[in-house]
Design a protein around this motif. Structure first.
Motif, PDB file in Angstrom:
ATOM      1  N   VAL A   1      53.001  30.425 -12.653  1.00 41.40           N
ATOM      2  CA  VAL A   1      52.132  31.598 -12.475  1.00 41.40           C
ATOM      3  C   VAL A   1      50.772  31.336 -13.119  1.00 41.40           C
ATOM      4  O   VAL A   1      49.718  31.595 -12.521  1.00 41.40           O
ATOM      5  CB  VAL A   1      52.776  32.859 -13.095  1.00 41.40           C
ATOM      6  CG1 VAL A   1      51.803  34.034 -13.037  1.00 41.40           C
ATOM      7  CG2 VAL A   1      54.075  33.211 -12.393  1.00 41.40           C
ATOM      8  N   LEU A   2      50.790  30.791 -14.341  1.00 43.83           N
ATOM      9  CA  LEU A   2      49.528  30.508 -15.044  1.00 43.83           C
ATOM     10  C   LEU A   2      48.712  29.464 -14.277  1.00 43.83           C
ATOM     11  O   LEU A   2      47.490  29.586 -14.153  1.00 43.83           O
ATOM     12  CB  LEU A   2      49.825  30.014 -16.465  1.00 43.83           C
ATOM     13  CG  LEU A   2      50.477  31.031 -17.398  1.00 43.83           C
ATOM     14  CD1 LEU A   2      50.884  30.364 -18.712  1.00 43.83           C
ATOM     15  CD2 LEU A   2      49.540  32.211 -17.675  1.00 43.83           C
ATOM     16  N   GLU A   3      49.399  28.451 -13.767  1.00 44.30           N
ATOM     17  CA  GLU A   3      48.730  27.405 -12.991  1.00 44.30           C
ATOM     18  C   GLU A   3      48.105  27.994 -11.720  1.00 44.30           C
ATOM     19  O   GLU A   3      46.952  27.687 -11.391  1.00 44.30           O
ATOM     20  CB  GLU A   3      49.760  26.326 -12.638  1.00 44.30           C
ATOM     21  CG  GLU A   3      49.215  25.157 -11.846  1.00 44.30           C
ATOM     22  CD  GLU A   3      48.467  24.129 -12.689  1.00 44.30           C
ATOM     23  OE1 GLU A   3      48.666  24.109 -13.919  1.00 44.30           O
ATOM     24  OE2 GLU A   3      47.683  23.350 -12.104  1.00 44.30           O
ATOM     25  N   TRP A   4      48.842  28.843 -11.046  1.00 46.91           N
ATOM     26  CA  TRP A   4      48.321  29.523  -9.850  1.00 46.91           C
ATOM     27  C   TRP A   4      47.047  30.296 -10.182  1.00 46.91           C
ATOM     28  O   TRP A   4      46.037  30.189  -9.488  1.00 46.91           O
ATOM     29  CB  TRP A   4      49.367  30.512  -9.298  1.00 46.91           C
ATOM     30  CG  TRP A   4      50.161  30.009  -8.141  1.00 46.91           C
ATOM     31  CD1 TRP A   4      51.422  29.484  -8.196  1.00 46.91           C
ATOM     32  CD2 TRP A   4      49.776  29.965  -6.763  1.00 46.91           C
ATOM     33  NE1 TRP A   4      51.830  29.123  -6.929  1.00 46.91           N
ATOM     34  CE2 TRP A   4      50.848  29.417  -6.029  1.00 46.91           C
ATOM     35  CE3 TRP A   4      48.628  30.360  -6.067  1.00 46.91           C
ATOM     36  CZ2 TRP A   4      50.808  29.244  -4.646  1.00 46.91           C
ATOM     37  CZ3 TRP A   4      48.590  30.181  -4.688  1.00 46.91           C
ATOM     38  CH2 TRP A   4      49.668  29.619  -3.987  1.00 46.91           C
ATOM     39  N   ALA A   5      47.129  31.083 -11.258  1.00 45.25           N
ATOM     40  CA  ALA A   5      45.994  31.940 -11.615  1.00 45.25           C
ATOM     41  C   ALA A   5      44.782  31.111 -12.026  1.00 45.25           C
ATOM     42  O   ALA A   5      43.637  31.489 -11.748  1.00 45.25           O
ATOM     43  CB  ALA A   5      46.397  32.889 -12.741  1.00 45.25           C
ATOM     44  N   ALA A   6      45.029  29.963 -12.660  1.00 39.68           N
ATOM     45  CA  ALA A   6      43.920  29.123 -13.107  1.00 39.68           C
ATOM     46  C   ALA A   6      43.285  28.374 -11.934  1.00 39.68           C
ATOM     47  O   ALA A   6      42.066  28.273 -11.840  1.00 39.68           O
ATOM     48  CB  ALA A   6      44.418  28.123 -14.157  1.00 39.68           C
ATOM     49  N   LYS A   7      44.128  27.865 -11.021  1.00 39.39           N
ATOM     50  CA  LYS A   7      43.621  26.998  -9.960  1.00 39.39           C
ATOM     51  C   LYS A   7      43.185  27.777  -8.725  1.00 39.39           C
ATOM     52  O   LYS A   7      42.285  27.349  -8.008  1.00 39.39           O
ATOM     53  CB  LYS A   7      44.692  25.972  -9.566  1.00 39.39           C
ATOM     54  CG  LYS A   7      45.057  25.007 -10.673  1.00 39.39           C
ATOM     55  CD  LYS A   7      43.919  24.042 -10.988  1.00 39.39           C
ATOM     56  CE  LYS A   7      44.025  23.434 -12.369  1.00 39.39           C
ATOM     57  NZ  LYS A   7      45.230  22.636 -12.582  1.00 39.39           N
ATOM     58  N   TYR A   8      43.834  28.869  -8.435  1.00 37.32           N
ATOM     59  CA  TYR A   8      43.518  29.631  -7.218  1.00 37.32           C
ATOM     60  C   TYR A   8      43.281  31.109  -7.542  1.00 37.32           C
ATOM     61  O   TYR A   8      43.976  31.978  -7.021  1.00 37.32           O
ATOM     62  CB  TYR A   8      44.664  29.505  -6.199  1.00 37.32           C
ATOM     63  CG  TYR A   8      45.060  28.082  -5.892  1.00 37.32           C
ATOM     64  CD1 TYR A   8      44.237  27.260  -5.122  1.00 37.32           C
ATOM     65  CD2 TYR A   8      46.256  27.552  -6.373  1.00 37.32           C
ATOM     66  CE1 TYR A   8      44.598  25.941  -4.851  1.00 37.32           C
ATOM     67  CE2 TYR A   8      46.629  26.239  -6.100  1.00 37.32           C
ATOM     68  CZ  TYR A   8      45.795  25.443  -5.339  1.00 37.32           C
ATOM     69  OH  TYR A   8      46.159  24.153  -5.073  1.00 37.32           O
TER      70      TYR A   8
ATOM     71  N   LEU B   1      48.146  23.642 -20.079  1.00 38.75           N
ATOM     72  CA  LEU B   1      47.061  24.139 -19.224  1.00 38.75           C
ATOM     73  C   LEU B   1      45.692  23.990 -19.890  1.00 38.75           C
ATOM     74  O   LEU B   1      44.721  23.596 -19.252  1.00 38.75           O
ATOM     75  CB  LEU B   1      47.332  25.605 -18.852  1.00 38.75           C
ATOM     76  CG  LEU B   1      46.429  26.231 -17.789  1.00 38.75           C
ATOM     77  CD1 LEU B   1      46.397  25.394 -16.519  1.00 38.75           C
ATOM     78  CD2 LEU B   1      46.906  27.639 -17.476  1.00 38.75           C
ATOM     79  N   ALA B   2      45.636  24.285 -21.204  1.00 39.25           N
ATOM     80  CA  ALA B   2      44.342  24.232 -21.891  1.00 39.25           C
ATOM     81  C   ALA B   2      43.771  22.819 -21.911  1.00 39.25           C
ATOM     82  O   ALA B   2      42.550  22.630 -21.858  1.00 39.25           O
ATOM     83  CB  ALA B   2      44.486  24.767 -23.318  1.00 39.25           C
ATOM     84  N   ALA B   3      44.663  21.802 -21.984  1.00 42.57           N
ATOM     85  CA  ALA B   3      44.209  20.416 -22.092  1.00 42.57           C
ATOM     86  C   ALA B   3      43.288  20.027 -20.936  1.00 42.57           C
ATOM     87  O   ALA B   3      42.380  19.218 -21.103  1.00 42.57           O
ATOM     88  CB  ALA B   3      45.410  19.479 -22.143  1.00 42.57           C
ATOM     89  N   GLU B   4      43.541  20.635 -19.772  1.00 37.26           N
ATOM     90  CA  GLU B   4      42.694  20.334 -18.618  1.00 37.26           C
ATOM     91  C   GLU B   4      41.319  20.982 -18.719  1.00 37.26           C
ATOM     92  O   GLU B   4      40.440  20.714 -17.910  1.00 37.26           O
ATOM     93  CB  GLU B   4      43.355  20.843 -17.338  1.00 37.26           C
ATOM     94  CG  GLU B   4      44.635  20.158 -16.964  1.00 37.26           C
ATOM     95  CD  GLU B   4      45.247  20.815 -15.727  1.00 37.26           C
ATOM     96  OE1 GLU B   4      44.561  20.903 -14.698  1.00 37.26           O
ATOM     97  OE2 GLU B   4      46.396  21.273 -15.825  1.00 37.26           O
ATOM     98  N   TYR B   5      41.184  21.910 -19.671  1.00 37.23           N
ATOM     99  CA  TYR B   5      39.929  22.655 -19.799  1.00 37.23           C
ATOM    100  C   TYR B   5      39.341  22.443 -21.193  1.00 37.23           C
ATOM    101  O   TYR B   5      38.887  23.390 -21.837  1.00 37.23           O
ATOM    102  CB  TYR B   5      40.162  24.144 -19.522  1.00 37.23           C
ATOM    103  CG  TYR B   5      40.623  24.413 -18.120  1.00 37.23           C
ATOM    104  CD1 TYR B   5      39.711  24.694 -17.092  1.00 37.23           C
ATOM    105  CD2 TYR B   5      41.978  24.360 -17.796  1.00 37.23           C
ATOM    106  CE1 TYR B   5      40.136  24.929 -15.793  1.00 37.23           C
ATOM    107  CE2 TYR B   5      42.413  24.586 -16.492  1.00 37.23           C
ATOM    108  CZ  TYR B   5      41.493  24.875 -15.508  1.00 37.23           C
ATOM    109  OH  TYR B   5      41.910  25.097 -14.218  1.00 37.23           O
ATOM    110  N   GLY B   6      39.372  21.207 -21.645  1.00 31.73           N
ATOM    111  CA  GLY B   6      38.782  20.872 -22.939  1.00 31.73           C
ATOM    112  C   GLY B   6      39.454  21.556 -24.115  1.00 31.73           C
ATOM    113  O   GLY B   6      38.826  21.783 -25.144  1.00 31.73           O
TER     114      GLY B   6
END
Lengths: 389, 212
Positions: free
Chosen positions: A163-170, A300-305
């Motif tokens: 769900v978090l990945e969905w919300a972040a990517k799309y 998830l945060a690792a992908e965003y610094g």
């Protein structure tokens, strides 16, 4: 002993995409099969679709009899007619994750990188997948179904990670997101528990270097121990005490089966053994390794610094974060960290911790307060989305 | 006065109090209500003024009630959670009858006016004549319908008077855009132009502040 390719014989609803799928690890799948189930009816505007994401050992049979076990759907208390996720109102989609063993491409699928006929099974050579890969596979299906925006994406545990990945990517494809009993990264402690399970599988004499089907076996003992260990983490001490306490029951006669004293064993032992042995009948060991690894790698945060808020900057998605008081696998502080990151991103967020003594499993069980929250949040979102009542 | 009631921040006569707050808020704005209870104000602001209204509440049962009612409310409290919001995230940040119960009221006000353009603050006035009289006459901590907990169990750890609050606004360079004193059920009291009288006769005070 079960036949290792037992589930291959079941025909699951699926779509096969002929296009290549490049995984985050760099490996390329030449084609990809996505198995899924739907419930309810998609409205003319295609605006009432709800995606339910399953957890580590779940599958797409969320609200119906399971074709292998014959048991009811794993979230029947939540999804169905008149339930919090009301299939009379919403079009519910649930997808078997990439790497799974219920029809989607995974370690049990035939390899597509060799020109041998018939193609051998991937097994341990199946490339590592991530939560991001799982979500991109789901996105292909959603596009295929002609749905531009999901009304809601819901999931607990590993489902919550999706769900978090969905919300972040799309963000534009998700009107409402409900991550339940989850975290934005897998903790060292959780990785440690997974590793115990994996080592148990590797240590099974029937493991056969991951090619157990070649000797007509499954690493049942190791997979069962992995499940037993994981199952303890899904419960709380209070729940174990309430259900079993220190009660005894008659032990099996075979001394290799259990250590007994005066012919007795503890009820909790028997319960865990049952959990372990019933699991191996429906789950593939290589899938278990693939999916636990995907969870472990999630951050998830690792992908965003390193800034989780950056994953959600400018989002218009409405969030509802739910945790449970006795969940020590995905404790409330991790949900609170997600809620605070969403605050930093000025997102619209509801956050509730539901009192329960049932541990991590609470999200799957009968928790009336949780169900009221789900139903109410979805109703509130429906008003904001202009969804007809 | 109900001695059996569980300890909570303050007795709330929500409807009249909230109606006065709602009057101060412009339609279509972004609002954060700190200590929103079951979300009555944010529900009202969404329905009648089309505001993007959200809430923070410390009592989990109230949070559950609010979210189950479809309102965007999160569990948290004024002392710990405001720091996580970005500057200027809201047009109004509301703190209703809670300032006297927070650990660091001055810091909470600073945060409110950091994350919001305007702050709406209401609090019970400790300068009311009855409290002064009771302390003078009996020499004990006053007990009134508004201040209805014994000193040893009150959550109201930072009581202040209307005069005190005016002083703090000067000290912190906040502009008082409007203010009024109300009686204990939230009816507007007629001393709004005279702070000294309001401080003596007003049981509750309501302020609309902005940064200078």
């Amino acid at each position: 002993m079960d036949s290792p390719d037992q589930t291959v014989e079941i025909e699951h609803t699926h779509v096969t995409f002929p296009e290549e799928m490049t995984l985050e690890c760099g490996a390329v799948l030449r084609g990809m099969t996505v198995a899924y189930r739907t419930y309810g009816t998609l409205n003319a505007e295609r605006s009432n679709a709800v995606l339910v994401c399953h957890a580590l050992t779940g599958d797409q049979y969320v609200a119906e009899r399971h074709p292998l076990t014959g048991k009811g759907g794993w979230w029947e208390t939540v999804v169905g007619p008149g339930r919090p996720v009301d299939t009379d109102r919403f079009f519910v989609i649930c997808v078997n994750v990439l790497g799974g063993c219920m029809g989607s491409t995974g370690p049990r699928s035939a390899r597509d990188d060799v020109d041998i006929d018939p193609a051998p099974v991937w097994g341990t050579d199946f490339p590592p997948v991530t939560i991001g890969d799982m979500v991109r596979a789901q996105k292909r299906l959603i596009d295929h179904l002609g749905i531009a925006r999901l009304f809601a994406v819901i999931g607990g545990s590993m489902g919550g990670m999706q769900v978090l990945e969905w919300a972040a990517k799309y963000p534009d494809a998700v009107f409402a997101a409900i991550p339940v009993a989850t975290a934005a990264y897998h903790s060292a402690q959780n990785i440690a528990f997974h590793e115990v399970g994996r080592q148990a599988i590797f240590a099974d004499p029937d493991w056969n270097g991951g090619r157990y089907w070649q000797i007509g076996k499954i690493p049942a003992r190791g997979l069962a121990v992995a499940r037993m260990c994981a199952h303890i983490t899904y419960l709380s001490e209070q729940a174990l005490t309430r259900k079993f306490g220190r009660r005894l029951q008659t032990a099996p006669k075979d001394p290799t089966e259990a250590i007994s004293l005066f012919g007795d064993m503890f009820e909790v032992e028997s319960y865990l053994r049952h959990q372990g042995s019933s699991f191996v009948h429906r789950f593939d060991a290589n899938s278990y390794l693939t999916i636990t690894r995907a969870m472990d790698y999630f951050d998830l945060a690792a992908e965003y610094g390193g800034d989780l808020a950056a994953a959600f900057r400018g989002t218009g998605t409405r969030f509802c974060i739910v945790s449970f008081t006795s969940d020590w696998l995905f404790p409330t502080r991790e949900s609170r960290a997600i809620a605070r990151a969403l605050n930093r991103a000025a997102a619209n967020v509801s956050f509730v911790e539901v009192p329960s003594d049932k541990g991590h499993d609470a999200f799957l069980l009968d928790e009336p307060a949780f169900h009221r929250i789900l139903a109410g949040f979805l109703q509130g979102c429906a008003v904001h989305a202009g969804l007809p009542g | 006065m109900n001695q059996q009631a569980p300890i909570q921040y303050v007795a709330k006569n929500m409807r009249l109090d909230l109606a006065l707050i709602a009057e101060m808020i412009a339609p279509g704005t972004r609002v954060l209500d700190i200590g929103c209870g079951d979300g009555m104000l944010i529900d009202h602001l969404f329905r009648t003024k089309q505001c993007d209204a959200r809430g923070i509440e410390i009592d989990m049962a109230e949070v559950t009630r609010a979210v189950a009612h479809g309102l965007p409310v999160m569990h948290g409290d004024a002392d710990d959670d405001l720091q996580h919001y970005p500057d200027g995230a809201f047009d109004y940040v509301v703190l209703s009858r809670t300032l006297q119960a927070v650990e660091r009221p001055r810091e909470v006000l600073r945060q409110m006016l950091r994350i919001g353009t305007r702050a709406v603050v209401s609090f019970p006035n400790f300068g009311h004549w009855l409290l002064r009289w009771q302390l003078l006459r009996h020499g004990r901590m006053p007990m009134t319908p508004t201040w209805d907990r014994h000193w040893y169990e009150t959550p109201n750890i930072h009581p202040c008077t209307i005069q005190d609050f005016f002083d703090l606004c000067v000290q912190e360079h906040y502009v008082v855009e409007s203010w009024l004193a109300v009686d204990d059920v939230g009816r507007r009291a007629p001393w709004r132009r005279f702070p000294r009288l309001a401080n003596l006769f007003g049981e509750q005070a309501l302020f609309l502040l902005r940064r200078a």
